[in-house]
Design a protein around this motif. Structure first.
Motif, PDB file in Angstrom:
ATOM      1  N   LYS A 165      20.933 -40.755  88.641  1.00  0.00           N
ATOM      2  CA  LYS A 165      20.035 -39.911  89.261  1.00  0.00           C
ATOM      3  C   LYS A 165      18.410 -38.712  88.075  1.00  0.00           C
ATOM      4  CE  LYS A 165      20.764 -36.065  90.924  1.00  0.00           C
ATOM      5  NZ  LYS A 165      20.944 -34.654  91.900  1.00  0.00           N
ATOM      6  N   PHE A 166      17.770 -38.894  88.466  1.00  0.00           N
ATOM      7  CA  PHE A 166      16.395 -38.481  87.719  1.00  0.00           C
ATOM      8  C   PHE A 166      17.004 -36.599  87.843  1.00  0.00           C
ATOM      9  CE2 PHE A 166      12.947 -35.518  88.051  1.00  0.00           C
ATOM     10  CZ  PHE A 166      12.316 -36.296  86.000  1.00  0.00           C
ATOM     11  N   VAL A 167      17.030 -36.233  86.753  1.00  0.00           N
ATOM     12  CA  VAL A 167      17.137 -34.963  85.949  1.00  0.00           C
ATOM     13  C   VAL A 167      16.486 -34.370  85.847  1.00  0.00           C
ATOM     14  CG1 VAL A 167      18.640 -32.929  85.441  1.00  0.00           C
ATOM     15  CG2 VAL A 167      19.828 -35.284  86.124  1.00  0.00           C
ATOM     16  N   CYS A 168      15.588 -34.244  84.690  1.00  0.00           N
ATOM     17  CA  CYS A 168      14.391 -33.756  83.998  1.00  0.00           C
ATOM     18  C   CYS A 168      14.213 -34.730  82.885  1.00  0.00           C
ATOM     19  CB  CYS A 168      15.296 -32.593  83.765  1.00  0.00           C
ATOM     20  SG  CYS A 168      15.213 -32.608  82.524  1.00  0.00           S
ATOM     21  N   TYR A 169      12.508 -33.997  82.618  1.00  0.00           N
ATOM     22  CA  TYR A 169      12.289 -35.500  81.776  1.00  0.00           C
ATOM     23  C   TYR A 169      11.279 -34.026  80.427  1.00  0.00           C
ATOM     24  CZ  TYR A 169       7.277 -35.414  82.989  1.00  0.00           C
ATOM     25  OH  TYR A 169       5.746 -35.444  83.454  1.00  0.00           O
ATOM     26  N   LEU A 170      11.381 -34.220  79.510  1.00  0.00           N
ATOM     27  CA  LEU A 170      10.179 -33.017  78.509  1.00  0.00           C
ATOM     28  C   LEU A 170       8.985 -34.119  77.663  1.00  0.00           C
ATOM     29  CD1 LEU A 170      11.781 -32.693  75.407  1.00  0.00           C
ATOM     30  CD2 LEU A 170      13.589 -31.509  77.532  1.00  0.00           C
ATOM     31  N   LYS A 171       8.572 -33.892  77.371  1.00  0.00           N
ATOM     32  CA  LYS A 171       7.348 -34.288  76.414  1.00  0.00           C
ATOM     33  C   LYS A 171       7.725 -33.576  75.343  1.00  0.00           C
ATOM     34  CE  LYS A 171       3.245 -36.770  75.924  1.00  0.00           C
ATOM     35  NZ  LYS A 171       2.210 -37.047  77.173  1.00  0.00           N
ATOM     36  N   ARG A 173      16.354 -37.058  80.955  1.00  0.00           N
ATOM     37  CA  ARG A 173      17.603 -37.311  81.415  1.00  0.00           C
ATOM     38  C   ARG A 173      17.576 -38.194  82.863  1.00  0.00           C
ATOM     39  NH1 ARG A 173      21.091 -31.294  81.353  1.00  0.00           N
ATOM     40  NH2 ARG A 173      23.017 -32.901  82.546  1.00  0.00           N
ATOM     41  N   TRP A 174      19.126 -38.483  82.905  1.00  0.00           N
ATOM     42  CA  TRP A 174      20.046 -38.982  83.859  1.00  0.00           C
ATOM     43  C   TRP A 174      20.765 -38.621  83.824  1.00  0.00           C
ATOM     44  CZ3 TRP A 174      16.058 -42.712  87.169  1.00  0.00           C
ATOM     45  CH2 TRP A 174      14.719 -42.476  86.361  1.00  0.00           C
ATOM     46  N   ASP A 175      21.521 -38.919  85.710  1.00  0.00           N
ATOM     47  CA  ASP A 175      22.881 -38.171  85.692  1.00  0.00           C
ATOM     48  C   ASP A 175      23.538 -39.236  86.362  1.00  0.00           C
ATOM     49  OD1 ASP A 175      21.729 -36.118  83.833  1.00  0.00           O
ATOM     50  OD2 ASP A 175      23.223 -34.562  85.174  1.00  0.00           O
ATOM     51  N   ARG A 176      24.426 -39.371  86.293  1.00  0.00           N
ATOM     52  CA  ARG A 176      25.596 -40.081  87.251  1.00  0.00           C
ATOM     53  C   ARG A 176      25.723 -39.478  87.990  1.00  0.00           C
ATOM     54  NH1 ARG A 176      30.338 -43.075  83.783  1.00  0.00           N
ATOM     55  NH2 ARG A 176      30.217 -44.957  85.089  1.00  0.00           N
ATOM     56  N   CYS A 179      21.630 -31.081  76.083  1.00  0.00           N
ATOM     57  CA  CYS A 179      21.995 -31.092  77.283  1.00  0.00           C
ATOM     58  C   CYS A 179      22.786 -30.500  78.356  1.00  0.00           C
ATOM     59  CB  CYS A 179      22.135 -32.018  77.926  1.00  0.00           C
ATOM     60  SG  CYS A 179      21.900 -34.328  77.704  1.00  0.00           S
ATOM     61  N   MET A 180      22.396 -29.390  79.115  1.00  0.00           N
ATOM     62  CA  MET A 180      23.007 -28.071  79.494  1.00  0.00           C
ATOM     63  C   MET A 180      23.355 -28.510  80.968  1.00  0.00           C
ATOM     64  SD  MET A 180      21.911 -26.190  77.293  1.00  0.00           S
ATOM     65  CE  MET A 180      22.068 -24.569  78.122  1.00  0.00           C
ATOM     66  N   ASP A 181      24.397 -27.827  81.349  1.00  0.00           N
ATOM     67  CA  ASP A 181      25.201 -27.645  82.093  1.00  0.00           C
ATOM     68  C   ASP A 181      24.447 -28.033  84.184  1.00  0.00           C
ATOM     69  OD1 ASP A 181      27.541 -28.604  81.509  1.00  0.00           O
ATOM     70  OD2 ASP A 181      27.772 -27.006  81.314  1.00  0.00           O
ATOM     71  N   ASP A 182      23.193 -27.310  83.739  1.00  0.00           N
ATOM     72  CA  ASP A 182      22.098 -26.934  84.491  1.00  0.00           C
ATOM     73  C   ASP A 182      21.294 -28.181  84.462  1.00  0.00           C
ATOM     74  OD1 ASP A 182      20.695 -26.416  82.290  1.00  0.00           O
ATOM     75  OD2 ASP A 182      19.597 -24.694  83.250  1.00  0.00           O
ATOM     76  N   GLY A 183      21.407 -29.044  84.141  1.00  0.00           N
ATOM     77  CA  GLY A 183      20.068 -30.360  83.982  1.00  0.00           C
ATOM     78  C   GLY A 183      19.364 -30.397  83.297  1.00  0.00           C
ATOM     79  N   SER A 184      19.308 -29.203  82.995  1.00  0.00           N
ATOM     80  CA  SER A 184      17.753 -28.820  81.745  1.00  0.00           C
ATOM     81  C   SER A 184      18.311 -29.780  80.221  1.00  0.00           C
ATOM     82  CB  SER A 184      17.877 -27.392  81.870  1.00  0.00           C
ATOM     83  OG  SER A 184      18.703 -26.545  81.342  1.00  0.00           O
ATOM     84  N   ILE A 185      17.631 -29.452  79.711  1.00  0.00           N
ATOM     85  CA  ILE A 185      17.126 -30.351  78.342  1.00  0.00           C
ATOM     86  C   ILE A 185      17.252 -29.229  76.801  1.00  0.00           C
ATOM     87  CG2 ILE A 185      16.707 -31.708  76.515  1.00  0.00           C
ATOM     88  CD1 ILE A 185      16.839 -33.484  78.520  1.00  0.00           C
ATOM     89  N   LYS A 186      17.759 -28.218  76.164  1.00  0.00           N
ATOM     90  CA  LYS A 186      17.461 -27.338  75.071  1.00  0.00           C
ATOM     91  C   LYS A 186      17.121 -27.882  74.405  1.00  0.00           C
ATOM     92  CE  LYS A 186      20.076 -23.676  73.568  1.00  0.00           C
ATOM     93  NZ  LYS A 186      20.389 -23.647  73.888  1.00  0.00           N
TER      94      LYS A 186
END
Lengths: 686, 421
Positions: free
Chosen positions: B63-69, B414-417, B106-113
């Motif tokens: 499932k799509f979670v987030c993306y960044l550029k 980022r895609w999470d299972r 990859c943070m647990d809340d679905g974000s990318i740091k």
């Protein structure tokens, strides 16, 4: 600084022209200046080299290596023992303090009265981690009576024998308890009569006063520190004044040089004595000599005067009170340090600071601006170069984006600054720096590092020319540069196969020009293996021969006889072991057919090979293989139409047969090639 | 969004998510049915299953979670998770693009740091690849990156420095791989037609794999099998080559590279010049081979022909490699669509159970390999309306629960299972 320009083109010019000129100036000098400013702050934060280690910055080097001349390794132990002994022994066995009087202007009326001085030694111990404050130990060493405000003319200040105090120095030894940081002498003066202190000065000051003693050393100025606080005294039994004197500094050096001391005292607020209230570093302030008026200060503040000396005997005699000499102005007054450091050497420039004129030339040498400086600081680095030569050398070497030309000037020096058109930013240093790992000293960002080691061949070693300003003068084009004394180029070379940079120590090794590298040998063998119309024995011989020829690189027909004999010398036995006798003979015949060797050579070679056969071990091997081949050939011939897998055998068999019979070998072998060829063809056809 | 076979199971729809378009689409067959091996049988089976319970369980739901550029806007060519971090440790990955190497968590809340970012002093540098290892003494992570300048840079993330660099390759470096058994051995493949193996601890070039029988054009990708016995490499010459690391000369040279003291030695280190691969084939692909991975004793490789081929050298039952062997056995082909440009890398997770590749339209194809028959491998497609640039590389976290894809427009996805049903 380049930006702070002094326009010397005149004030009458219109503003726009001035601005345009400024623009041009900035265009020329702004960018390099910004770069050098950046480099300056980077060098301040994390220097990649130290200026003082540069040979032309001698003035900045405070260390001299005089001790190195006389240094001997064997003396090392002696030095250490001497040092420890020196620490143990104090100047003498007793510290004698003879009080000459207690002076306080507020106590005019009580002249001739007696004050009681109690002396303590306070041991300041090292603070342990968990303790909030350093532990103190206080020991009283004696009580004396001192005259209050004795007149100058009076002989003895103290009251008889009591005015003298002798403290055995074993009280101060640090050998026993290393944890004792320092000792402080604390004097507490108590008056019998109560006294109002309304006029106590509010100034909260510390002084480094030099006692009027004759022998105080520069490095060991005794510290007399007091706190004068405006305390309201209790109307109790008596007023108490206190003062303290630090005996040893943090390095264990004795600060109390013999001499006469005037210790400023502080009025204690109550009976509870607070010792060593604050570190001297707090509340410290700089004061200039002008504001210091010793007379006034010593008049207003209660002062305890005494004479201090170190003596071998317990002195109890009454000391004659000295006469005070007029105070000399101090050359250095440091208000915030417990001990003055020795003045760094070479602070003053060897040449007297004079005018240094920077003339910025720009816009194709058509315009210029001048800026004057009175010291030898670099305008870009603010580095104090101490001397004109150092300054010029620094500018030339560290600011290569500019060119600097020195012109003597009646008032000092003029330096013409222009943009260096030839500057290309390439690294002119040791090319190994660029590839060394970890990054060489020129590119290290974690402080000064060792230089990348290099090896060069010195062809001559001229003496370094004496520093002379003439090297910065404008040079003619035909000025001959000092001869480079390093042979070769300042270049980085690479290995041919791996493309890795060649390390200095690998330079002598030249093994990469060989024409028969391993892969060529391997490829040759693989290509021979791929032939489908040649039998295994021939392949084997071809491999041996080709590798042999490749190794020695025979180039002419005339070398073939030599090649043959060398081949037999090195591969003869191997040839026989592999049962390749007839293949070799065939090869000889082929060479003869192509006119490369004469019959004599063929004969000699075969003779040579037969000689090798005489070796018993070879004979044994030959017999064994002959046996084996005979068996396999029996099989082969019995089922001749069968397997084609062992088509090699017939040749080998024949060759061994012939080799086994020693008589008439030559003729047989001569005739054998045709035979073997026939067999080969048969097999191949199959 | 076109669905491969007309029938699909939208995970997003099932889970009642708002992310209508950002879903993963599972399909029982490969994307391209015409090329799939056994369509009839499998379809039957699936239909059966569908009849039983609806909706059918989609095993590989991402499932799509987030993306960044990244702000440079240039293609990101490489992404790798730090597989040395175990469960409970942070999920850290690194990307390579432009002259940057960036490290993310990859943070647990679905974000990318973003954790760290390194920028090459040369603005012309273009990093293509990153690889993770660790310092064998301190256990601290090491990141290797290389690209168009042909310089391998080694970053120590603990000290935040480029601690080493290796020059030697004559041209751009297309991929870096660490030896799975020896974290000090780094393999690099280059546009100069050769592979090099470095000992990054002692800074020694252990071996070069190139020359007369080696690749005839840029080497694009390489992999070392899990036991560290064989290298497989592929390149623009359409060929795949296998190099053994277990030969006497290789083993002794690797050992020697630890003990060699360059300051004492008179001669340079005897680098192995390996000119002859132990196996070579041009029969698998008919175009640039731009990605290759070991899958046990099999090899997965792809070209720009919309397929990932699972094959093995020699005949099916043959275990030994033969130098002049002309046989190859193709086990299976994983087909997908719209991936005709080169330098598109697929990836496997640490346990080699999931396979993912992106195409030039921004779609990601994920296969579940945790099956007994490769023909059963089920493909799901991950799409997002904003993800339209070519996906250069994909990377799975160690557990395979996070998939990161990087695109030509400097985006990181980022895609999470999603939880297995």
């Amino acid at each position: 600084m380049p930006q702070k320009k002094k326009d010397c083109l005149g004030v009458d010019k219109p503003v726009s022209e001035v601005q345009a000129d400024h623009e041009l100036f900035l265009q020329a000098f702004e960018k390099p200046t910004q770069i050098y400013r950046y480099l300056r702050s980077r060098n301040v934060l994390s220097p990649i080299f130290l200026q003082r280690t540069l040979y032309y910055m001698r003035g900045r080097m405070s260390r001299s290596h005089k001790n190195r001349m006389s240094f001997k390794l064997d003396c090392l132990l002696d030095k250490v023992t001497q040092k420890s002994e020196r620490q143990n022994e104090r100047p003498a066995s007793y510290l004698n303090i003879a009080f000459t009087g207690f002076h306080d202007d507020k106590l005019e009326g009580v002249c001739g009265d007696v004050a009681r001085v109690e002396t303590f030694i306070v041991k300041m111990c090292h603070k342990k981690r968990k303790e909030s404050s350093a532990p103190l130990m206080q020991v009283s060493v004696g009580t004396q009576d001192v005259n209050i405000n004795p007149s100058e003319g009076e002989g003895g200040g103290g009251c008889g024998r009591n005015a003298c105090l002798s403290i055995p120095t074993h009280n101060f030894t640090s050998s026993n308890g290393h944890q004792v940081k320092s000792y402080v002498l604390v004097f507490r003066v108590s008056l019998v009569h109560d006294q109002e202190n309304a006029g106590e000065p509010v100034v909260k000051r510390r002084r480094v006063g030099r006692s009027a003693s004759q022998d105080s050393q520069d490095s060991n100025i005794p510290l007399i520190s007091t706190n004068a606080i405006n305390g309201d005294s209790h109307g109790g039994v008596g007023s108490t004044y206190a003062g303290e004197l630090v005996m040893f500094d943090r390095h264990g050096r004795c600060l109390l040089t013999p001499g006469q001391y005037e210790l400023m005292l502080e009025l204690q607020a109550g009976e509870t004595t607070q010792l060593c209230k604050s570190s001297p570093k707090k509340n410290a302030s700089w004061e200039s000599i002008d504001t210091l008026k010793f007379d006034g200060i010593f008049n207003n503040i209660p002062v305890l005067k005494f004479t201090l000396n170190w003596n071998s005997e317990n002195s109890t005699s009454v000391i004659e009170r000295p006469r005070l000499r007029p105070l000399k102005p101090l050359d250095v007054v440091l208000a915030n340090s417990a001990s003055t450091k020795p003045k760094p050497q070479g602070v003053a420039s060897p040449e007297a600071p004079q005018l240094v004129l920077y003339q910025f030339v720009y816009n194709n040498n058509s315009r210029q601006q001048t800026e004057a400086r009175r010291d030898f600081h670099c305008p870009w680095c603010s580095l104090n170069c101490m001397a004109l030569y150092s300054l010029l050398k620094h500018l030339k070497l560290c600011h290569a984006r500019f060119t600097f030309t020195y012109v003597p000037h009646p008032k000092g020096a003029r330096i013409d600054v222009a943009l260096n058109e030839c500057y290309d930013g390439s690294y002119a240093g040791n090319p190994q720096d660029l590839v060394a790992m970890p990054a060489g000293f020129a590119f290290s960002r974690s402080g000064p590092t060792r230089r990348t080691p290099t090896t060069s061949v010195l062809v001559c070693r001229p003496k370094r020319p004496k520093p002379s300003l003439s090297e910065f003068l404008e040079q003619d084009d035909d000025f001959d540069l000092p001869r480079s004394y390093i042979l070769g180029h300042n270049r980085l070379y690479h290995h041919t196969m791996t493309c890795l940079p060649i390390q200095p120590h690998e330079l002598d090794e030249d093994s990469e020009g060989e024409h028969d590298s391993e892969w060529v040998r391997q490829k040759t063998q693989m290509m021979i293996d791929e032939f489908s119309d040649v039998n295994e024995g021939e392949k084997e011989l071809m491999k041996m021969w080709n590798l042999h020829v490749m190794k020695y690189n025979f180039v002419g027909d005339s070398q073939i006889p030599l090649a043959c004999s060398m081949f037999l010398e090195s591969h003869g036995t191997e040839l026989l072991r592999k049962s390749l006798y007839r293949n070799f003979v065939l090869h000889m015949v082929s060479l003869h057919d192509f006119g490369l060797i004469g019959t004599g050579v063929v004969y000699k070679c075969i003779l040579h090979l037969q000689n090798k056969m005489q070796d018993p071990s070879v004979q044994k091997q030959l017999a064994a293989s002959w046996e084996e081949q005979r068996r396999s050939s029996k099989k082969l011939f019995s089922s001749y139409n069968g397997s084609s897998s062992s088509f090699v055998s017939p040749v080998k068999q024949e060759s061994t047969c012939s080799s086994a019979t020693s008589n008439g070998l030559t003729e047989e072998s001569k005739s054998s090639p045709t035979k073997s060829n026939v067999v080969n063809k048969k097999c191949c056809v199959q | 969004m076109t669905l491969p076979n007309g029938d699909s199971n939208s995970v997003a729809g099932d889970s009642g998510d708002d992310l209508d378009d950002t879903s993963s689409v599972g399909s029982g067959s490969n994307a391209d049915t015409s090329r799939s091996g056994t369509p009839t049988l499998r379809r039957k089976g699936r239909n059966k299953r569908r009849r039983k319970k609806t909706p059918a369980p989609v095993k590989m739901g991402y499932k799509f979670v987030c993306y960044l550029k990244e702000d440079h806007g240039q293609p990101i060519f490489g992404v790798q998770f730090n597989q040395h971090l175990r469960d409970g440790q942070p999920l850290v990955f690194a990307t390579a693009g432009n002259n940057r190497v960036s490290v993310y968590q990859c943070m647990d809340d679905g974000s990318i740091k973003i954790l760290q970012c390194y920028s090459d002093p040369d603005p012309e540098e273009n990093f293509y690849t990153v690889a993770w290892s660790y310092d064998t003494e301190t256990g601290r992570p090491i990141l290797a990156a290389a690209g168009s300048r042909g310089v391998i840079r080694i970053f120590s993330l603990a000290t935040m420095q480029c601690v080493k660099h290796f020059i030697g390759h004559g041209n751009a470096i297309n991929e870096l791989k660490f030896h799975p058994r020896d974290p000090n051995l780094l393999l690099s493949v280059s546009k100069d037609h050769a592979l090099r193996m470095w000992n990054i601890r002692t800074d020694i070039l252990v071996a070069t794999f190139g020359g007369v029988e080696a690749h005839r054009d840029e080497v694009l990708s390489t992999d070392i099998d899990v036991e560290g016995t064989c290298i497989v490499s592929c390149g623009m010459d359409h060929s795949l080559k296998i190099w053994k690391l277990t030969t006497d000369i290789m083993l002794s040279t690797i050992n020697q590279s630890y003990t060699f003291n360059p300051s004492r030695a008179v001669r340079p280190f005897p680098t192995v010049q390996q000119n002859f691969p132990d196996f070579s084939t041009r029969d698998i692909h008919r175009n640039y081979v731009d990605c290759v991975r070991w899958l046990g004793r099999f090899i997965l490789s792809k070209s720009c022909e919309n397929t990932i081929v699972c094959w093995k050298p020699g005949l099916l039952n043959q275990t030994e490699l033969k130098h002049n062997d002309t046989n190859v056995t193709i086990i299976h082909k994983f087909d997908y669509k719209e991936c005709e440009i080169w330098f598109m890398r697929f990836s496997l997770d640490y346990w080699q159970k999931v396979l993912a590749v992106g195409n030039q339209q921004g779609r990601t194809y994920v296969w579940d390999l945790d099956i007994s028959d490769p023909a059963q491998a089920r493909c799901s497609t991950l799409t997002h309306p904003k993800c339209v640039a070519p996906i250069r590389q994909t990377a799975f976290s160690r557990k395979g629960n996070i998939l990161i894809t990087v695109c030509d427009d400097a985006t990181i996805w980022r895609w999470d299972r999603v939880a297995q049903q």
